[in-house]
Each structure stands twice: as C-alpha cells, then as structure tokens.
Design an enzyme around this catalytic site. Structure first.
Site, PDB file in Angstrom:
ATOM      1  N   ALA A  85       0.849  -1.205   0.000  1.00  0.00           N
ATOM      2  CA  ALA A  85       0.000   0.000   0.000  1.00  0.00           C
ATOM      3  C   ALA A  85       0.878   1.247   0.000  1.00  0.00           C
ATOM      4  O   ALA A  85       0.627   2.207  -0.739  1.00  0.00           O
ATOM      5  CB  ALA A  85      -0.921  -0.010   1.218  1.00  0.00           C
ATOM      6  N   ARG A 122       4.984 -14.194   3.001  1.00  0.00           N
ATOM      7  CA  ARG A 122       5.128 -15.104   1.849  1.00  0.00           C
ATOM      8  C   ARG A 122       5.647 -16.481   2.253  1.00  0.00           C
ATOM      9  O   ARG A 122       5.545 -17.436   1.478  1.00  0.00           O
ATOM     10  CB  ARG A 122       6.081 -14.480   0.819  1.00  0.00           C
ATOM     11  N   LEU A 176      -4.245  -7.363   2.276  1.00  0.00           N
ATOM     12  CA  LEU A 176      -3.971  -8.254   3.414  1.00  0.00           C
ATOM     13  C   LEU A 176      -3.254  -9.512   2.928  1.00  0.00           C
ATOM     14  O   LEU A 176      -3.228  -9.790   1.719  1.00  0.00           O
ATOM     15  CB  LEU A 176      -5.294  -8.643   4.084  1.00  0.00           C
ATOM     16  N   TYR A 216     -10.786  -3.491  10.827  1.00  0.00           N
ATOM     17  CA  TYR A 216     -11.099  -3.413   9.393  1.00  0.00           C
ATOM     18  C   TYR A 216     -12.592  -3.156   9.169  1.00  0.00           C
ATOM     19  O   TYR A 216     -12.973  -2.426   8.248  1.00  0.00           O
ATOM     20  CB  TYR A 216     -10.680  -4.714   8.696  1.00  0.00           C
ATOM     21  N   LYS A 270      -3.757  -9.304  -5.441  1.00  0.00           N
ATOM     22  CA  LYS A 270      -3.626 -10.598  -6.100  1.00  0.00           C
ATOM     23  C   LYS A 270      -2.870 -11.539  -5.202  1.00  0.00           C
ATOM     24  O   LYS A 270      -2.056 -11.056  -4.411  1.00  0.00           O
ATOM     25  CB  LYS A 270      -2.925 -10.504  -7.462  1.00  0.00           C
ATOM     26  N   ASP A 272       2.227 -16.030  -4.849  1.00  0.00           N
ATOM     27  CA  ASP A 272       2.706 -14.652  -4.719  1.00  0.00           C
ATOM     28  C   ASP A 272       3.166 -14.069  -6.053  1.00  0.00           C
ATOM     29  O   ASP A 272       2.811 -12.941  -6.401  1.00  0.00           O
ATOM     30  CB  ASP A 272       3.845 -14.580  -3.704  1.00  0.00           C
TER      31      ASP A 272
HETATM   32  N1  LIG Z   1      -0.067  -6.146  -6.911  1.00  0.00           N
HETATM   33  C1  LIG Z   1       1.193  -6.073  -6.529  1.00  0.00           C
HETATM   34  O1  LIG Z   1       2.024  -5.523  -7.220  1.00  0.00           O
HETATM   35  C2  LIG Z   1       1.617  -6.665  -5.209  1.00  0.00           C
HETATM   36  C3  LIG Z   1       2.927  -6.504  -4.742  1.00  0.00           C
HETATM   37  C4  LIG Z   1       3.246  -6.992  -3.477  1.00  0.00           C
HETATM   38  C5  LIG Z   1       2.286  -7.644  -2.726  1.00  0.00           C
HETATM   39  N2  LIG Z   1       1.036  -7.825  -3.221  1.00  0.00           N
HETATM   40  C6  LIG Z   1      -0.013  -8.501  -2.425  1.00  0.00           C
HETATM   41  O2  LIG Z   1      -0.406  -7.631  -1.390  1.00  0.00           O
HETATM   42  C7  LIG Z   1      -0.749  -8.367  -0.212  1.00  0.00           C
HETATM   43  C8  LIG Z   1       0.079  -7.852   0.949  1.00  0.00           C
HETATM   44  O3  LIG Z   1       1.455  -7.991   0.686  1.00  0.00           O
HETATM   45  P1  LIG Z   1       2.548  -7.112   1.475  1.00  0.00           P
HETATM   46  O4  LIG Z   1       3.883  -7.589   1.078  1.00  0.00           O
HETATM   47  O5  LIG Z   1       2.271  -5.666   1.313  1.00  0.00           O
HETATM   48  O6  LIG Z   1       2.243  -7.577   2.981  1.00  0.00           O
HETATM   49  P2  LIG Z   1       2.624  -6.933   4.379  1.00  0.00           P
HETATM   50  O7  LIG Z   1       3.528  -5.758   4.195  1.00  0.00           O
HETATM   51  O8  LIG Z   1       3.062  -8.034   5.263  1.00  0.00           O
HETATM   52  O9  LIG Z   1       1.218  -6.341   4.870  1.00  0.00           O
HETATM   53  C9  LIG Z   1       0.113  -7.125   5.173  1.00  0.00           C
HETATM   54  C10 LIG Z   1      -0.751  -6.342   6.178  1.00  0.00           C
HETATM   55  O10 LIG Z   1      -1.839  -7.173   6.529  1.00  0.00           O
HETATM   56  C11 LIG Z   1      -2.200  -6.925   7.888  1.00  0.00           C
HETATM   57  N3  LIG Z   1      -2.388  -8.230   8.530  1.00  0.00           N
HETATM   58  C12 LIG Z   1      -3.555  -8.702   9.006  1.00  0.00           C
HETATM   59  N4  LIG Z   1      -3.410  -9.914   9.539  1.00  0.00           N
HETATM   60  C13 LIG Z   1      -2.109 -10.240   9.419  1.00  0.00           C
HETATM   61  C14 LIG Z   1      -1.337 -11.373   9.811  1.00  0.00           C
HETATM   62  N5  LIG Z   1      -1.905 -12.423  10.430  1.00  0.00           N
HETATM   63  N6  LIG Z   1      -0.027 -11.373   9.540  1.00  0.00           N
HETATM   64  C15 LIG Z   1       0.538 -10.330   8.916  1.00  0.00           C
HETATM   65  N7  LIG Z   1      -0.127  -9.202   8.518  1.00  0.00           N
HETATM   66  C16 LIG Z   1      -1.453  -9.170   8.779  1.00  0.00           C
HETATM   67  C17 LIG Z   1      -1.102  -6.101   8.532  1.00  0.00           C
HETATM   68  O11 LIG Z   1      -1.630  -4.810   8.793  1.00  0.00           O
HETATM   69  P3  LIG Z   1      -2.194  -4.392  10.280  1.00  0.00           P
HETATM   70  O12 LIG Z   1      -1.714  -5.422  11.245  1.00  0.00           O
HETATM   71  O13 LIG Z   1      -1.622  -3.045  10.522  1.00  0.00           O
HETATM   72  O14 LIG Z   1      -3.656  -4.385  10.154  1.00  0.00           O
HETATM   73  C18 LIG Z   1      -0.021  -6.007   7.471  1.00  0.00           C
HETATM   74  O15 LIG Z   1       0.563  -4.732   7.410  1.00  0.00           O
HETATM   75  C19 LIG Z   1      -0.527  -9.836  -0.589  1.00  0.00           C
HETATM   76  O16 LIG Z   1      -1.740 -10.397  -1.022  1.00  0.00           O
HETATM   77  C20 LIG Z   1       0.439  -9.777  -1.774  1.00  0.00           C
HETATM   78  O17 LIG Z   1       0.292 -10.880  -2.667  1.00  0.00           O
HETATM   79  C21 LIG Z   1       0.698  -7.330  -4.437  1.00  0.00           C
END
Ligand SMILES: NC(=O)c1ccc[n+]([C@@H]2O[C@H](COP(=O)([O-])OP(=O)(O)OC[C@H]3O[C@@H](n4cnc5c(N)ncnc54)[C@H](OP(=O)(O)O)[C@@H]3O)[C@@H](O)[C@H]2O)c1
Length: 325
Positions: A18, A167, A76, A60, A99, A179
C-alpha cells in the site's frame, strides 16, 4: 461520493505494498486515500502520518462501515482476502483486492459469487492488464509480428530475506506460486485465452512449508504453452519471452514495468531496437485511474474480477495440486 468527485479510498491493513506501490500510483492518477485501518491503533496512526493519509481507524470492519469511504483497497495476506473482500462487498463498497484474489479456489468462487449477487464492483490488483505495454504486446501478436505465438517463457523471482515475511507462511497462504507465479499465469491467460488444458509443476519447499522455488508448464490447445519459473531466492527477475513461429518478443518486465524496462521484437535479419515500456507511468496508475473514473461515472468498468479471476484461480489450483500431490 463528495461533490468534488474525489473518490475517498480506504486501505485495509498497513501493508508494505500500500505504501510502496498503491499510494504512489493512486496519487499519480489524481486519486487520494482518506483513511487506513489497522489491527493496532499506534501502527495504523503511524502508517497514516508517515504516508500522508488523513486518518486511521482501528479494526477493518470500522473502515468498511465508514460512510465517508467510497472504495476499499485490500492488501492483506492472501488467506484473509476472502473474508474481508466478502465483508466489503456485502456492505456495497467497491473493492480492489490484492492478487491473488484468494489462495484457494473455493474461496475465489465464494468471493466472485458475492460480487455477482451484491452487484458490487470488484477488481483483482493485477495492474499490468491495464498498461499500455500489454496492449502493445497484444497488438504485435495479433498483427503477426512474430508469426503465431506458440510459447511464453516467463520468470518472476525476487529475494525474500526475512523469515517473518507473510510469503513464507503456509497459514497465510504464502508461497511463490501464489505470490509471483500468478503473474505469468495471468499473462498466459491474456495472450492464450482463459482455458488451459494441462498443468504440471514442481517446487522446492521452504519457510513454513510453502513453495519457495517453483517451475511449471500450463498447456493450451494446439501445443501452445506457458513455461514459468518463480521464487524467493534469486535477485529480481521478470524477464519474459514471447516465442512465435517467425520471431520473438523479449520483455524485461511485463508485470511492473518501470523507467528502465523495455520490450524488443527480435526476428531473424530484422532486429529492432528496444521500445521503452512505461517511461513515466507508475505500476498502479492506469488501474487506480480507471477505478476512480468508473466510480465517478466517467468510464465503463473493465477487467472486473467476475470476468477475469476464475481462470487464473483454476490454473493456480491445478498447478498447486501438481506440486503437492
Ligand atoms: N499487486 C502487486 O504488485 C503486489 C505486490 C506486493 C504484494 N502484493 C499482495 O499484497 C498483499 C500484501 O502484501 P505485502 O507484502 O504488502 O504484505 P505486508 O507488508 O506483510 O502487509 C500485510 C498487512 O496485513 C495486515 N495483517 C492482518 N493480519 C495479518 C497477519 N496475520 N499477519 C501479517 N499481517 C497481517 C497487517 O496490517 P495491520 O496489522 O496493521 O492491520 C499487514 O501490514 C498480498 O496479497 C500480496 O500478494 C501485491
């Protein structure tokens, strides 16, 4: 929506994606995020102030129920996509879900059924189908620039160093196939169509029992095929080749093209120079710009999840079955 037509986005979770990708693209497209929701008040407040987001809320569901939020972005971990996307759709809020839409096929089917029943707009956050580069690659293939497209070779590798990364968690439905393998799979769907005929894959396991180094083949009619390789143990590599009967197109990054990326048509005796992929446009700009325009009533929705997500999910499910059988 407010009278000025500005879509008020809410972000569910303080995700890295994000901060790093969604917000810059949204802002480049002229959009704005109004609020972020987190599980922890301090973490959500810090995320909001660090990233120029007006306010943060705890929980949420609080953000889903917020009348001053027009659309929700759900980045998420994969295992939570279904629950929170369904809750948002039930509340009538348009959703951009990260995704893959879900980690397992039955969840994808439930989410898509909810989108259909509630008639609520839902997009899966593959940004590259909205890019000018993919439109240009499709045009070249359709015009016969490389003859008949018979094979796609596609990589998506990058390095995951922290053992705490989502991941590497089986419970959160991590793994390389879901992923990053989802990108070559979706690319094949864009270029070959929705129906694969066969799926074969192998993987090396790591982390908490997920695939961390994965390779496979999706077969399509007439012997056409996607050969892909993805994982968490190599430096960043998205190199992809579209192989035709009379030439190739080399694409340095079909998925998140940046300023240094390009594609190049290579034919025997007729080698053309590389064409810049996306000189000034960030990865999420066309996708978020499209959604904002749809919500303002300026564009008809394109590439909705109900029309595009099931074939990707089916292919990922078949490949996962081949790995773990
Ligand atoms: N489209 C793209 O280009 C792209 C690129 C990278 C990732 N993604 C996707 O985006 C999603 C998130 O990836 P990310 O790398 O940004 O993840 P991340 O930094 O780990 O963030 C995930 C967020 O989910 C929340 N969360 C809720 N329950 C959780 C749990 N049990 N463990 C960990 N976090 C939890 C947390 O926020 P709070 O705890 O603050 O609520 C955390 O900040 C995935 O589905 C990934 O496939 C997409």
């Amino acid at each position: 929506m407010p009278a000025n037509g500005q879509v008020r986005w809410g972000i569910i979770g303080t995700a890295n994606i994000a901060r790093a990708v969604f917000l810059p693209g949204l802002r480049q497209a002229g959009g704005e995020a109004s609020a972020v929701a987190g599980r922890d008040a301090d973490r959500a407040a810090k995320f909001a102030s660090d990233n120029g987001i007006g306010r943060s809320v705890v929980g949420y569901q609080t953000l889903i129920d917020d009348p001053d939020i027009d659309a929700l972005y759900i980045p998420l971990p994969n295992a939570l996509h279904a629950e929170w996307t369904i809750r948002a759709l039930e509340a009538g809020k348009p959703v951009l879900c990260e995704k893959p839409l879900c980690g397992v096929l039955p969840d994808t089917e439930r989410v898509l059924a909810t989108a259909r029943r509630t008639q609520t707009l839902l997009w899966e956050a593959f940004s590259f189908p909205f890019h000018a580069q993919l439109a240009e690659l499709k045009r070249l293939v359709a015009d016969g620039a490389i003859g008949e497209l018979v094979e796609i070779k596609s990589n998506f590798h990058f390095m995951v160093r922290s053992q705490a990364n989502i991941r590497l968690s089986r419970e959160l439905q991590g793994g390389a196939l879901l992923d990053v393998g989802c990108y070559p799979v979706r690319l094949a769907q864009e270029l070959f169509g929705p129906d694969h005929e066969s799926a074969w894959a192998r993987a090396r396991a790591g982390g908490d029992g997920v695939d961390v180094d994965t390779w496979g083949v999706l077969g399509y009619s007439g012997g056409r095929r996607l050969m892909f390789s993805c994982g968490f143990g190599r430096s960043y590599d998205t190199f992809t080749t579209l192989e035709g009967t009379s030439g190739q197109i080399h694409v340095t990054n079909p998925f998140h093209p940046g300023p240094d990326d390009s594609y190049q048509v290579v034919r025997p005796g007729d080698e053309q120079g590389p064409v810049p992929a996306a000189p000034d446009e960030l990865s999420f700009t066309p996708l978020t710009g499209h959604i904002d325009a749809v919500l303002r009533g300026e564009q008809a929705p394109r590439l909705l999840a109900v029309d595009t997500s099931l074939p990707t999910a089916q292919a990922l499910s078949d490949l996962a079955e081949a790995i773990w059988a």
